[in-house]
Enzyme design. Structure first.
Site, mmCIF file in Angstrom:
data_model
loop_
_atom_site.group_PDB
_atom_site.id
_atom_site.type_symbol
_atom_site.label_atom_id
_atom_site.label_comp_id
_atom_site.label_asym_id
_atom_site.label_seq_id
_atom_site.Cartn_x
_atom_site.Cartn_y
_atom_site.Cartn_z
ATOM 1 N N HIS A 98 47.625 -55.833 53.851
ATOM 2 C CA HIS A 98 47.617 -57.396 54.406
ATOM 3 C C HIS A 98 48.090 -57.370 55.900
ATOM 4 O O HIS A 98 48.657 -56.397 56.159
ATOM 5 C CB HIS A 98 48.491 -58.232 53.681
ATOM 6 C CG HIS A 98 49.976 -57.371 53.385
ATOM 7 N ND1 HIS A 98 50.124 -56.622 52.602
ATOM 8 C CD2 HIS A 98 51.151 -57.839 53.987
ATOM 9 C CE1 HIS A 98 51.438 -56.189 52.527
ATOM 10 N NE2 HIS A 98 52.087 -56.898 53.516
ATOM 11 N N HIS A 100 50.292 -59.338 58.882
ATOM 12 C CA HIS A 100 51.095 -60.209 59.191
ATOM 13 C C HIS A 100 50.964 -61.231 60.145
ATOM 14 O O HIS A 100 50.635 -60.517 61.128
ATOM 15 C CB HIS A 100 52.476 -59.677 59.319
ATOM 16 C CG HIS A 100 53.143 -58.983 57.888
ATOM 17 N ND1 HIS A 100 54.252 -59.472 57.287
ATOM 18 C CD2 HIS A 100 52.823 -57.779 57.420
ATOM 19 C CE1 HIS A 100 54.415 -58.763 56.253
ATOM 20 N NE2 HIS A 100 53.907 -57.597 56.365
HETATM 21 P P1 AMP Z 1 54.916 -55.516 53.548
HETATM 22 O O1 AMP Z 1 56.460 -54.881 53.972
HETATM 23 O O2 AMP Z 1 53.964 -55.543 54.765
HETATM 24 O O3 AMP Z 1 54.525 -54.893 52.123
HETATM 25 O O4 AMP Z 1 55.276 -57.116 53.443
HETATM 26 C C1 AMP Z 1 55.252 -57.906 52.234
HETATM 27 C C2 AMP Z 1 55.408 -59.119 52.333
HETATM 28 O O5 AMP Z 1 54.965 -59.802 51.044
HETATM 29 C C3 AMP Z 1 56.930 -59.346 52.667
HETATM 30 O O6 AMP Z 1 57.035 -60.089 53.911
HETATM 31 C C4 AMP Z 1 57.442 -60.307 51.450
HETATM 32 O O7 AMP Z 1 58.620 -61.313 51.951
HETATM 33 C C5 AMP Z 1 56.120 -60.968 51.009
HETATM 34 N N1 AMP Z 1 56.073 -61.278 49.694
HETATM 35 C C6 AMP Z 1 56.659 -60.699 48.645
HETATM 36 N N2 AMP Z 1 56.143 -61.393 47.556
HETATM 37 C C7 AMP Z 1 55.585 -62.451 47.868
HETATM 38 C C8 AMP Z 1 55.217 -63.625 47.311
HETATM 39 N N3 AMP Z 1 55.257 -63.840 45.914
HETATM 40 N N4 AMP Z 1 54.830 -64.853 48.037
HETATM 41 C C9 AMP Z 1 54.590 -64.624 49.180
HETATM 42 N N5 AMP Z 1 54.976 -63.667 50.010
HETATM 43 C C10 AMP Z 1 55.403 -62.560 49.424
#
Ligand code: AMP
Ligand code: ZN
Length: 135
Positions: A98, A100
């Site tokens: 993903h 950000h």
């Molecule tokens: P990463 O560290 O790049 O894997 O980021 C994962 C992101 O997903 C984090 O910023 C979390 O806050 C976000 N995240 C985790 N679970 C959810 C969810 N159910 N809905 C929206 N965002 C989420």
């Protein structure tokens, strides 16, 4: 597969969706770095950038370009960062690739990344090693 983003894509877990097309869903991060922090998530599961097909990466980037002005308009932020935490050592927690999109404003308190300095000739040698690794 026990993947939280696959469950969101499948509608099994709710999200604050802002955009969806054939390849990508964009929704608000549940624990935002700044207000409006948005995630571009491909509908097909791939763990990281290396295993994400190029056409899916294209769709993620097209979504980012489309969503970013709307996020800025809605939040009033004049700027944004784009980030990919690619791999656990880079902070990737959700192992479904993903992007950000993080709205930025002057005085929002986020710190810039630190910088190193190369020694003499070091960057030339490293660039050549990287270029060789591409072939
Ligand atoms: P990463 O560290 O790049 O894997 O980021 C994962 C992101 O997903 C984090 O910023 C979390 O806050 C976000 N995240 C985790 N679970 C959810 C969810 N159910 N809905 C929206 N965002 C989420
Ligand atoms: Zn997944």
């Amino acid at each position: 597969m026990d993947c939280i983003f696959c469950k969101i894509v499948a509608g099994q877990i709710p999200c604050d969706k802002v955009y969806e097309d054939e390849h990508v869903v964009a929704f608000l991060d549940i624990a935002p770095i700044t207000r409006g922090h948005t995630l571009m998530v491909p509908k097909s599961h791939a763990q990281d950038l290396a295993t994400t097909p190029a056409e899916v990466v294209d769709a993620m980037m097209r979504t980012l370009k489309k969503v970013a002005p709307a996020v800025m308009r809605a939040t009033g932020a004049p700027a944004f960062n784009v980030g990919i935490n690619n791999g656990a050592a880079a902070g990737q927690v959700v192992m479904h690739t993903h992007f950000h999109l993080i709205p930025r404003s002057a005085g929002d308190g986020l710190q810039p990344w630190p910088h190193l300095q190369y020694g003499p000739g070091e960057s030339r040698q490293l660039a050549e090693t990287i270029a060789a690794a591409l072939t």
